[in-house]
Design a protein around this motif. Sequence first.
Motif, PDB file in Angstrom:
ATOM      1  N   PHE A   1      42.985   2.002  -4.003  1.00 17.80           N
ATOM      2  CA  PHE A   1      42.421   3.344  -4.047  1.00 17.80           C
ATOM      3  C   PHE A   1      43.203   4.226  -3.095  1.00 17.80           C
ATOM      4  CE2 PHE A   1      38.152   1.419  -5.249  1.00 17.80           C
ATOM      5  CZ  PHE A   1      38.097   2.019  -6.496  1.00 17.80           C
ATOM      6  N   ASP A   2      43.489   5.473  -3.506  1.00 15.06           N
ATOM      7  CA  ASP A   2      44.042   6.427  -2.550  1.00 15.06           C
ATOM      8  C   ASP A   2      42.897   6.958  -1.675  1.00 15.06           C
ATOM      9  OD1 ASP A   2      42.761   8.583  -3.830  1.00 15.06           O
ATOM     10  OD2 ASP A   2      44.547   9.224  -4.913  1.00 15.06           O
ATOM     11  N   PRO A   3      43.174   7.774  -0.665  1.00 15.07           N
ATOM     12  CA  PRO A   3      42.109   8.202   0.253  1.00 15.07           C
ATOM     13  C   PRO A   3      40.973   8.976  -0.413  1.00 15.07           C
ATOM     14  CG  PRO A   3      44.240   8.560   1.261  1.00 15.07           C
ATOM     15  CD  PRO A   3      44.498   8.191  -0.164  1.00 15.07           C
ATOM     16  N   GLN A   4      41.225   9.568  -1.576  1.00 15.23           N
ATOM     17  CA  GLN A   4      40.173  10.311  -2.271  1.00 15.23           C
ATOM     18  C   GLN A   4      39.425   9.449  -3.290  1.00 15.23           C
ATOM     19  OE1 GLN A   4      43.421  11.846  -1.744  1.00 15.23           O
ATOM     20  NE2 GLN A   4      42.294  12.409   0.104  1.00 15.23           N
ATOM     21  N   GLY A   5      39.850   8.194  -3.441  1.00 13.85           N
ATOM     22  CA  GLY A   5      39.154   7.288  -4.338  1.00 13.85           C
ATOM     23  C   GLY A   5      39.763   7.117  -5.706  1.00 13.85           C
ATOM     24  N   ALA A   6      40.972   7.652  -5.954  1.00 14.18           N
ATOM     25  CA  ALA A   6      41.644   7.468  -7.236  1.00 14.18           C
ATOM     26  C   ALA A   6      42.289   6.084  -7.275  1.00 14.18           C
ATOM     27  CB  ALA A   6      42.694   8.548  -7.455  1.00 14.18           C
ATOM     28  N   LEU A   7      42.053   5.357  -8.359  1.00 15.14           N
ATOM     29  CA  LEU A   7      42.609   4.018  -8.528  1.00 15.14           C
ATOM     30  C   LEU A   7      44.041   4.117  -9.047  1.00 15.14           C
ATOM     31  CD1 LEU A   7      42.048   0.914  -8.578  1.00 15.14           C
ATOM     32  CD2 LEU A   7      41.299   1.235 -10.955  1.00 15.14           C
ATOM     33  N   PHE A   8      44.936   3.340  -8.453  1.00 11.31           N
ATOM     34  CA  PHE A   8      46.322   3.285  -8.916  1.00 11.31           C
ATOM     35  C   PHE A   8      46.873   1.906  -8.580  1.00 11.31           C
ATOM     36  CE2 PHE A   8      46.656   4.206  -4.491  1.00 11.31           C
ATOM     37  CZ  PHE A   8      47.897   3.745  -4.063  1.00 11.31           C
ATOM     38  N   ALA A   9      48.087   1.630  -9.014  1.00  9.10           N
ATOM     39  CA  ALA A   9      48.699   0.325  -8.743  1.00  9.10           C
ATOM     40  C   ALA A   9      50.183   0.505  -8.457  1.00  9.10           C
ATOM     41  CB  ALA A   9      48.486  -0.616  -9.920  1.00  9.10           C
ATOM     42  N   LEU A  10      50.738  -0.453  -7.748  1.00 14.23           N
ATOM     43  CA  LEU A  10      52.165  -0.461  -7.419  1.00 14.23           C
ATOM     44  C   LEU A  10      52.765  -1.786  -7.865  1.00 14.23           C
ATOM     45  CD1 LEU A  10      51.977   0.968  -3.775  1.00 14.23           C
ATOM     46  CD2 LEU A  10      52.382   2.245  -5.898  1.00 14.23           C
ATOM     47  N   VAL A  11      54.032  -1.752  -8.250  1.00 12.55           N
ATOM     48  CA  VAL A  11      54.732  -2.962  -8.688  1.00 12.55           C
ATOM     49  C   VAL A  11      56.141  -2.948  -8.122  1.00 12.55           C
ATOM     50  CG1 VAL A  11      55.381  -1.831 -10.875  1.00 12.55           C
ATOM     51  CG2 VAL A  11      55.475  -4.334 -10.680  1.00 12.55           C
ATOM     52  N   GLY A  12      56.590  -4.123  -7.668  1.00 15.11           N
ATOM     53  CA  GLY A  12      57.938  -4.216  -7.124  1.00 15.11           C
ATOM     54  C   GLY A  12      58.209  -5.601  -6.578  1.00 15.11           C
ATOM     55  N   PRO A  13      59.415  -5.814  -6.080  1.00 12.17           N
ATOM     56  CA  PRO A  13      59.772  -7.123  -5.523  1.00 12.17           C
ATOM     57  C   PRO A  13      59.167  -7.339  -4.145  1.00 12.17           C
ATOM     58  CG  PRO A  13      61.594  -5.596  -5.282  1.00 12.17           C
ATOM     59  CD  PRO A  13      60.543  -4.865  -6.072  1.00 12.17           C
ATOM     60  N   ARG A  14      59.082  -8.585  -3.779  1.00 13.80           N
ATOM     61  CA  ARG A  14      58.671  -8.959  -2.407  1.00 13.80           C
ATOM     62  C   ARG A  14      59.928  -9.502  -1.741  1.00 13.80           C
ATOM     63  NH1 ARG A  14      53.478 -12.661  -1.054  1.00 13.80           N
ATOM     64  NH2 ARG A  14      52.604 -10.756  -0.146  1.00 13.80           N
ATOM     65  N   THR A  15      60.426  -8.798  -0.735  1.00 15.03           N
ATOM     66  CA  THR A  15      61.687  -9.180  -0.112  1.00 15.03           C
ATOM     67  C   THR A  15      61.493  -9.775   1.273  1.00 15.03           C
ATOM     68  OG1 THR A  15      61.966  -6.901   0.697  1.00 15.03           O
ATOM     69  CG2 THR A  15      62.997  -7.481  -1.387  1.00 15.03           C
ATOM     70  N   GLN A  16      60.245  -9.762   1.781  1.00 14.79           N
ATOM     71  CA  GLN A  16      59.983 -10.375   3.077  1.00 14.79           C
ATOM     72  C   GLN A  16      59.650 -11.846   2.881  1.00 14.79           C
ATOM     73  OE1 GLN A  16      56.856  -8.198   5.007  1.00 14.79           O
ATOM     74  NE2 GLN A  16      57.980  -6.274   5.038  1.00 14.79           N
ATOM     75  N   ALA A  17      59.901 -12.634   3.891  1.00 14.63           N
ATOM     76  CA  ALA A  17      59.571 -14.056   3.845  1.00 14.63           C
ATOM     77  C   ALA A  17      58.083 -14.252   4.067  1.00 14.63           C
ATOM     78  CB  ALA A  17      60.353 -14.813   4.920  1.00 14.63           C
ATOM     79  N   HIS A  18      57.451 -15.124   3.213  1.00 12.54           N
ATOM     80  CA  HIS A  18      56.023 -15.405   3.338  1.00 12.54           C
ATOM     81  C   HIS A  18      55.790 -16.901   3.175  1.00 12.54           C
ATOM     82  CE1 HIS A  18      54.332 -11.306   3.397  1.00 12.54           C
ATOM     83  NE2 HIS A  18      55.456 -11.008   2.747  1.00 12.54           N
TER      84      HIS A  18
END
Length: 256
Positions: free
Chosen positions: A239-256
Amino acid sequence: MNSIIWYELLTSDPDAATAFYSKVLGWKTTDSGQADRDYRIFNKDDVAIGGLMALPAGAAEAGMPPGWLGYVGVKDVDVCVAGALATGGTEFMPAVDIPDVGRIALIGDPQGAALYLMSGSGTATSNSYAPGKPGHGGWHELHTSNWQEAWAFYSAQLDWQKAEEMDMGPMGTYLLFDDGSNVRMGGMFNNPMAPRAYWLYYFNVQNIDEANELVKAHGGTTLQGPIQVPTGDWIIQAFDPQGALFALVGPRTQAH
């Protein structure tokens, strides 16, 4: 090709939303020049990605929350609206002409998910949707109560093509589709946790972990993720600060 060509955010606080997405997605915002309203354009590297405006007073009073809407480019809005109504759809907003932009209408599918239809008056080509390109649209996902009926509606009205059915085990089937150009543009599935049917819009980022931290640092709330998807990329839903739902997609480049 009846593709999703534009994204629009209706929000309770345009200034705060502008600041948030500039930090998370690197968008620059310009005024559309429409004399009768404050309509702003989100841009990434000089490409117009989507629009931003305040929730109309009537919609806000009726309880409509902030949210993202998508636009599908069609040849004839009125023909598409008529077809939608004849096959169980709803007309949320009758077709109107916007000077120097085109003709638009807001419809709902048989399960109630909202989607704009648009036929342009100009010759500009939309580059909003560009999978993998940071700051652009990266995926479109329908969360619904009956994907089979939803698919029958969209394939008939927009001539979308079935690309693949993925078995998600207990979660059922995830249907991938394209706009007829053999470029996959989204998926749909039954989501029993959804209070209503809705479209979820994903935007590309260069690093999902960094983007996730930016969401939280600037007042957003991560609901789910990072989760890896079959393409190898990672997603978050937020959710953004006003409550709108959205999504993000991309690579994970950090080690986990």
